[in-house]
Design a protein around this motif. Structure first.
Motif, PDB file in Angstrom:
ATOM      1  N   CYS A  54      -0.176  -1.129  -5.282  1.00 14.25           N
ATOM      2  CA  CYS A  54      -1.574  -1.555  -5.352  1.00 14.25           C
ATOM      3  C   CYS A  54      -2.502  -0.389  -5.656  1.00 14.25           C
TER       4      CYS A  54
ATOM      5  N   GLN B 282      -1.443 -13.524   1.179  1.00 17.03           N
ATOM      6  CA  GLN B 282      -0.978 -12.442   2.043  1.00 17.03           C
ATOM      7  C   GLN B 282      -0.493 -12.982   3.388  1.00 17.03           C
TER       8      GLN B 282
ATOM      9  N   LYS C 179      -0.412  -4.166   6.336  1.00 16.45           N
ATOM     10  CA  LYS C 179      -0.314  -2.695   6.331  1.00 16.45           C
ATOM     11  C   LYS C 179       0.397  -2.176   7.581  1.00 16.45           C
TER      12      LYS C 179
ATOM     13  N   ALA D 121       0.266   3.110  -2.914  1.00 15.33           N
ATOM     14  CA  ALA D 121      -1.113   2.904  -3.343  1.00 15.33           C
ATOM     15  C   ALA D 121      -1.606   4.072  -4.188  1.00 15.33           C
TER      16      ALA D 121
ATOM     17  N   LYS E 259      -6.074  -0.738  -4.699  1.00 16.90           N
ATOM     18  CA  LYS E 259      -7.068  -0.752  -3.624  1.00 16.90           C
ATOM     19  C   LYS E 259      -6.410  -1.152  -2.310  1.00 16.90           C
ATOM     20  N   LEU E 260      -6.048  -0.148  -1.556  1.00 13.47           N
ATOM     21  CA  LEU E 260      -5.339  -0.381  -0.291  1.00 13.47           C
ATOM     22  C   LEU E 260      -6.189  -1.193   0.679  1.00 13.47           C
ATOM     23  N   GLU E 261      -7.516  -1.039   0.579  1.00 16.97           N
ATOM     24  CA  GLU E 261      -8.404  -1.736   1.514  1.00 16.97           C
ATOM     25  C   GLU E 261      -8.375  -3.251   1.322  1.00 16.97           C
ATOM     26  N   LYS E 262      -7.836  -3.714   0.193  1.00 18.64           N
ATOM     27  CA  LYS E 262      -7.759  -5.153  -0.043  1.00 18.64           C
ATOM     28  C   LYS E 262      -6.492  -5.774   0.552  1.00 18.64           C
ATOM     29  N   ILE E 263      -5.627  -4.923   1.096  1.00 21.68           N
ATOM     30  CA  ILE E 263      -4.424  -5.420   1.779  1.00 21.68           C
ATOM     31  C   ILE E 263      -4.762  -5.644   3.245  1.00 21.68           C
TER      32      ILE E 263
ATOM     33  N   ASP F 129      -2.700  -5.839  -4.423  1.00 23.28           N
ATOM     34  CA  ASP F 129      -4.061  -5.991  -3.915  1.00 23.28           C
ATOM     35  C   ASP F 129      -4.776  -7.183  -4.554  1.00 23.28           C
ATOM     36  N   LYS F 130      -4.116  -7.840  -5.510  1.00 18.96           N
ATOM     37  CA  LYS F 130      -4.679  -9.044  -6.121  1.00 18.96           C
ATOM     38  C   LYS F 130      -4.239 -10.309  -5.381  1.00 18.96           C
TER      39      LYS F 130
END
Length: 314
Positions: A131, A111, A142, A32, A133-137, A104-105
């Motif tokens: 990615c 996912q 994760k 990321a 934006k790790l927060e979008k995974i 992250d898209k």
């Protein structure tokens, strides 16, 4: 390519190299970091190392999936294609590496569809998600991956990168590129190769000049420029802050050598005379507030319009 030529991220590179060498490299990883920070370079280097290769080139057992230009997200059908590829045996050896860019898209459904494969891929299959934006995974993904977060390079690391990448660069250009890149190598490359970034840099300087000269109509006229490059808002705000930093330093010291945007020194001197410290401080806060709104995906047209009005009212 060897990770030796990837500048920075030394601890991460060492950790990866050791785990591959000792046969402890797990089957799923996330790299990321911001665009241009070096994710794809490190991801490709990992793939080459895993296959036991030495030369950076295309290999049949390194499969790269990228977001299609006409799409904004990676959907279930895309993931089905990736899963199908993971179920095919390696062609040359006993290992295959799947590199998924813009991970992250992935939609939430995509996912979830990918989760089982990430958790238990076939033997010899390695999955690397890249990615911004790790927060979008999803947390469920994760928790099944080794995560590497790439940070911006230090000033010294950026100087090494710039000198290696652009050996004929002048000291003046080096200084400007280092400032514009803000610790991200990809931005420095774009500064040289992308004419739009040169327009952004020139136009942000002109906006500040119009503000300090109280040219209200000219300031608001610049809204069209900001909207044109709304997708480059990070670069726009970085340019604003770099100029303001130079103005503040020149006001305080009067020393040319401390100015980063040295090619704009005459403009910097003029603005240093016209801007007060207080006004510059308020403009910095306006830019910071603008950044927060854009990060929250507030309508950029409204955000930039508000920014210009507030700057003019200071």
């Amino acid at each position: 390519m060897s990770s030796d030529v990837v500048i920075g991220h030394d601890n991460i590179k060492l950790q990866i190299a050791n785990s591959i060498e000792k046969g402890r490299f797990s089957h799923a990883h996330i790299i990321a970091g911001e665009e241009g920070i070096g994710k794809s370079l490190i991801g490709k280097d990992i793939a080459i190392r895993l296959l036991g290769k030495k030369i950076n080139k295309q290999y049949v057992d390194i499969i790269e999936f990228k977001l299609q230009k006409d799409k904004k997200s990676i959907g279930i059908d895309d993931i089905k294609n990736i899963i199908e590829e993971t179920n095919k045996k390696p062609y040359e050896g006993d290992k295959k590496v799947i590199l998924l860019y813009n991970a992250d898209k992935m939609t939430e459904a995509a996912q979830n569809a990918f989760l089982k494969t990430i958790e238990e891929p076939p033997k010899g299959i390695f999955i690397i998600l890249l990615c911004e934006k790790l927060e979008k995974i999803l947390d469920t993904i994760k928790s099944r991956c080794q995560i590497y977060k790439l940070n911006r390079l230090s000033e010294d690391e950026m100087l090494i990168f710039l000198k290696n990448r652009f050996p004929g660069i002048s000291k003046e250009e080096l200084k400007i590129m280092n400032a514009f890149s803000d610790g991200i190598p990809g931005r420095a490359e774009r500064f040289i190769e992308d004419e739009s970034l040169k327009e952004i840099r020139n136009s942000t300087a002109n906006i500040l000049k119009d503000i300090c000269q109280n040219k209200i109509d000219d300031v608001l006229h610049n809204e069209a420029f900001l909207i044109k490059y709304k997708g480059e808002w990070q670069e726009i705000l970085t340019c604003f802050l770099a100029y303001i930093r130079d103005i503040l330093l020149y006001k305080e010291t009067g020393k040319n050598e401390l100015v980063i945007n040295i090619d704009k020194i005459d403009d910097i001197k003029d603005m240093a005379e016209m801007f007060s410290f207080n006004k510059l401080s308020v403009i910095i806060n306006i830019i910071k507030d603008t950044r927060k709104k854009l990060e929250r995906n507030v309508n950029p047209v409204l955000v930039f319009d508000s920014m210009l009005v507030k700057m003019q009212e200071v």
